[in-house]
Design a protein around this motif. Structure first.
Motif, mmCIF file in Angstrom:
data_model
loop_
_atom_site.group_PDB
_atom_site.id
_atom_site.type_symbol
_atom_site.label_atom_id
_atom_site.label_comp_id
_atom_site.label_asym_id
_atom_site.label_seq_id
_atom_site.Cartn_x
_atom_site.Cartn_y
_atom_site.Cartn_z
ATOM 1 N N SER A 141 0.818 -1.116 0.050
ATOM 2 C CA SER A 141 0.024 -0.021 0.078
ATOM 3 C C SER A 141 0.926 1.392 0.080
ATOM 4 O O SER A 141 0.384 2.243 -0.903
ATOM 5 C CB SER A 141 -1.123 -0.090 1.157
ATOM 6 N N ARG A 158 -8.373 -6.711 -5.150
ATOM 7 C CA ARG A 158 -9.356 -5.585 -4.645
ATOM 8 C C ARG A 158 -8.511 -4.767 -4.042
ATOM 9 O O ARG A 158 -8.926 -3.252 -3.969
ATOM 10 C CB ARG A 158 -10.144 -6.463 -3.511
ATOM 11 N N SER A 159 -7.242 -4.824 -3.268
ATOM 12 C CA SER A 159 -6.677 -3.553 -2.986
ATOM 13 C C SER A 159 -5.240 -3.998 -2.749
ATOM 14 O O SER A 159 -4.268 -3.076 -3.036
ATOM 15 C CB SER A 159 -7.151 -3.372 -1.439
ATOM 16 N N ASP A 217 -7.229 2.868 -1.037
ATOM 17 C CA ASP A 217 -8.339 2.992 -2.106
ATOM 18 C C ASP A 217 -7.372 2.846 -3.555
ATOM 19 O O ASP A 217 -7.139 4.053 -4.234
ATOM 20 C CB ASP A 217 -8.867 4.470 -2.304
ATOM 21 N N TYR A 218 -7.026 1.857 -3.902
ATOM 22 C CA TYR A 218 -6.437 1.479 -5.171
ATOM 23 C C TYR A 218 -6.548 -0.002 -5.473
ATOM 24 O O TYR A 218 -6.777 -0.786 -4.703
ATOM 25 C CB TYR A 218 -5.092 2.061 -4.939
ATOM 26 N N HIS A 219 -6.102 -0.363 -6.808
ATOM 27 C CA HIS A 219 -5.845 -1.615 -7.253
ATOM 28 C C HIS A 219 -4.491 -1.700 -7.795
ATOM 29 O O HIS A 219 -4.081 -0.961 -8.651
ATOM 30 C CB HIS A 219 -7.002 -2.063 -8.266
#
Lengths: 360, 185
Positions: free
Chosen positions: A90, A126-127, A132-134
């Motif tokens: 992330s 999904r993440s 909030d990303y892929h």
């Protein structure tokens, strides 16, 4: 270059090398260990960096640091290790630095086992971490695709300054198949204009994933979303087999996709109008091509080596137009074509009953 | 046409090598081929095995439940795979270490004292090639020469001094089966 008999894990490692990977940080885990072993041998030969970290958490943060310098960087692992890497993944996405991660999926949840599975679909598509990303996710179904997609992964990572995951499974990692390796690519001669290379004779650059104000964080998120939109527009990839006159469409990726291919061939021999759609990118999901096929078929059968994860993406595309059935095996059980064929026949029968029952 | 060979035995008996020799020979003959080893917990006790699939079509699954052919090197592998050989299939097994016999009449059986024959050649490690030579004589889907070429060009490319022993072992297995077939007539 001639075709050779190559083991998936070794092929991925050698392809990464030829794509110009300059630094690898990792921690061993079955069923991907041969990937790490091959790079442990080859990277020092070529004067590049191979480092076995003390854990997957350390490895992913080394990847983060290395990627910040504009160095072509990767790691690889399997489910439990990929879970440990979530935070780092992330941060990499939140910092807009390119990196490639290979996930050779195994049976879960928990420690599970070391056998082939596709149980990480949700996790990788999904993440892959919080926020909030892929990531971009590529799903090879053969040793040749494992090579091709590893090369592609580095291209996409650098083009979009984004995280790219190659999602293979224990079967692709462990099997040997004839395949052809590409020639060695030259290493980059200069670093990108965002890279941290030492600010001796230029203004300093900062790479971070922290945005203290809501407005700044939202601006960044909008930028990420715009990039994801571009990725969805440009990078959907899939293959089709016998879909032109198909009434039932089988959808499967990776190992499940190739096993389903044999089942579809057998179904055709029995005269059933069945086709195969095999997503090669899991994110972006190849919704444009799938949507076109769904508009002309009567039913879908999703085949996965999990309890049903990609089926949600197929259902989103199908949007209730056709029934979407599921066949899956879990915990490291690899379905054989015969049982997928039985599921096809069952789905085909129920579809015929539906269309007979429908008003003319 | 698709053939699925399982090679199973103790670690160290060369079962993975035998499966790879077959895979390389098939690849060089232009066939589709996959090879996959057992790498799970089963390799930690008794049986190491691999599956080599050879086909004229794209191979969907490298994993099979009922192989069409089995090369069996030890008792635990015999117990595991003898019942799984597909009807009409072929079972070649190493009688030097396996005292059981199969009661199945729906498969072809090729009992070969492979370890004894290899030991007579001076190298028990050649058990795998004796059994492979026997299998390919009873079930000639590829000429022995194709395996010899594959060993020379791939698996033993860096150890050419081992070629001769492997070649002799293949021939020994083949000769044993030819004699067995002659006696049966």
């Amino acid at each position: 270059m001639a075709r050779e008999l190559l083991k998936g894990n070794v092929a991925i490692a050698e392809a990464a090398l030829r794509a110009g990977v300059e630094a690898y940080f990792g921690y061993p885990i079955t069923p991907q260990t041969e990937l790490l072993e091959h790079l442990a041998l080859r990277m020092p030969e070529l004067g590049r960096v191979f480092l076995q970290a003390e854990s997957e958490i350390a490895a992913i943060n080394m990847v983060y640091g290395s990627a910040c310098t504009g160095t072509r960087t990767m790691t690889s692992s399997s489910g439990p290790g990929i879970s440990l890497m979530q935070e780092g993944m992330s941060y990499i996405a939140g910092s807009e630095v390119p990196a490639v991660i290979v996930d050779v999926m195994r049976g879960g949840p928990g420690l599970g086992n070391i056998l082939p599975s596709q149980g990480d679909y949700f996790q990788v598509t999904r993440s892959a971490g919080h926020g909030d990303y892929h990531p971009i996710v590529l799903a090879p179904a053969s040793v040749q695709e494992a090579i091709d997609f590893t090369m592609l992964a580095f291209d996409l990572a650098e083009k979009y300054r984004h995280l790219v995951i190659v999602a293979a499974d224990g079967m692709i990692g462990q099997m040997m198949e004839p395949a052809e390796l590409p020639p060695m690519r030259p290493l980059p001669t200069k670093r990108p204009d965002w890279a941290l290379t030492g600010a001796d004779e230029r203004p300093k650059r900062v790479i971070s994933s922290i945005y203290m104000s809501a407005e700044a964080a939202e601006r960044f998120n909008l930028k990420v979303q715009a990039r994801l939109k571009e990725i969805r527009r440009n990078e959907q990839r899939s293959t089709e087999y016998e879909t032109d006159d198909a009434r039932l469409l089988v959808v499967g990726y990776g190992s499940a996709g190739r096993i389903a291919h044999s089942a579809v061939v057998a179904a055709r021999e029995k005269g059933l109008k069945v086709g195969l759609f095999r997503p090669q990118t899991l994110y972006p999901f190849p919704e444009a091509s799938l949507s076109k096929i769904i508009s002309r078929i009567q039913g879908c059968l999703v085949v996965e080596m999990n309890a049903g994860q990609m089926i949600e993406d197929v259902q989103l595309v199908a949007a209730g137009q056709v029934p979407v059935r599921f066949y899956g095996r879990m915990g490291g059980v690899v379905p054989v074509p015969e049982e997928v064929l039985a599921a096809i026949e069952q789905a085909y029968d129920s579809m015929s009953e539906l269309s007979l029952a429908a008003p003319a | 046409m698709q053939e699925e060979f399982v090679c199973a035995g103790f670690g160290g008996q060369g079962v993975l090598f035998a499966g790879q020799a077959l895979a390389y020979a098939a690849m060089d003959a232009g066939r589709s081929v996959t090879w996959i080893p057992s790498y799970g917990p089963e390799m930690r006790g008794g049986t190491a095995y691999c599956v080599t699939v050879i086909s004229d079509q794209i191979i969907g699954s490298p994993v099979v439940r009922q192989p069409s052919a089995a090369l069996i090197f030890n008792i635990p592998s015999f117990d595991k795979f003898e019942p799984l050989v597909a009807p009409g299939g072929i079972l070649a097994y190493n009688t030097s270490l396996i005292s059981q016999t199969s009661q199945r009449i729906d498969i072809t059986q090729v009992p070969v004292p492979a370890t004894d024959l290899a030991t007579m050649l001076g190298d028990a490690r050649m058990t795998n090639m004796v059994l492979l030579g026997a299998m390919l004589t009873a079930h000639p889907i590829l000429p022995l020469q194709a395996v010899e070429d594959a060993l020379r060009d791939h698996l033993l490319a860096k150890r050419p001094e081992r070629l001769e022993n492997n070649r002799l072992a293949l021939a020994q297995g083949a000769e044993f089966v030819r004699q067995m077939q002659a006696e049966a007539v």
